[in-house]
Design an enzyme around this catalytic site. Sequence first.
Site, PDB file in Angstrom:
ATOM      1  N   GLU A  91       0.859  -1.172   0.000  1.00  0.00           N
ATOM      2  CA  GLU A  91       0.000   0.000   0.000  1.00  0.00           C
ATOM      3  C   GLU A  91       0.899   1.227   0.000  1.00  0.00           C
ATOM      4  OE1 GLU A  91      -0.358  -2.137   2.771  1.00  0.00           O
ATOM      5  OE2 GLU A  91      -2.130  -3.252   2.176  1.00  0.00           O
ATOM      6  N   TYR A 105       7.348   2.138  -7.889  1.00  0.00           N
ATOM      7  CA  TYR A 105       6.757   0.804  -7.864  1.00  0.00           C
ATOM      8  C   TYR A 105       6.300   0.387  -9.262  1.00  0.00           C
ATOM      9  CZ  TYR A 105       6.788   1.778  -2.856  1.00  0.00           C
ATOM     10  OH  TYR A 105       7.166   2.120  -1.580  1.00  0.00           O
TER      11      TYR A 105
END
Length: 155
Positions: free
Chosen positions: A110, A122
């Site tokens: 998250e 990411y």
Amino acid sequence: MKTEADISFARLSIEHLDQLMQIEEISFSRPWSRESYAHELSENQFAYYYGCFHQGELVAFAGFWFVIDEGHVANIAVLPEWRGKHIGELLMRQLIAVCSGLGGKRMTLEVRESNTAAVSLYEKLGFKQQGLRKDYYDLPTENAVIMWLHMDRPE
């Protein structure tokens, strides 16, 4: 002068707790407790934490939990003066490699919706946005983007 040639990476243990807590407290509006990290580093058999060191001093850390065939990134933090030097990327690549080596097929994490630098990193590493957790974070209240990396299938 701080150079990338002077850095090294190693798995963290309870001996690194004081340095880890310094980075944690600088990096997050709601840091994890010392007790939580003591458990992570010494008792949690599913936890894998790695640090980036410059001349023996911890400058960044990242950790994940590995359960069955899946890694869940628990935390990543870099000292402010070391940000922008690709340390976070190197740590994430370390976590991905360790997870894969353990037989991991996917990883999840998250990230704050407003943390566009982290989301971009990411995505660069192959994670895809797969959902949203409403009001997951506080101080300030913010949604979390749920991201997944599938290592068991080619893109």
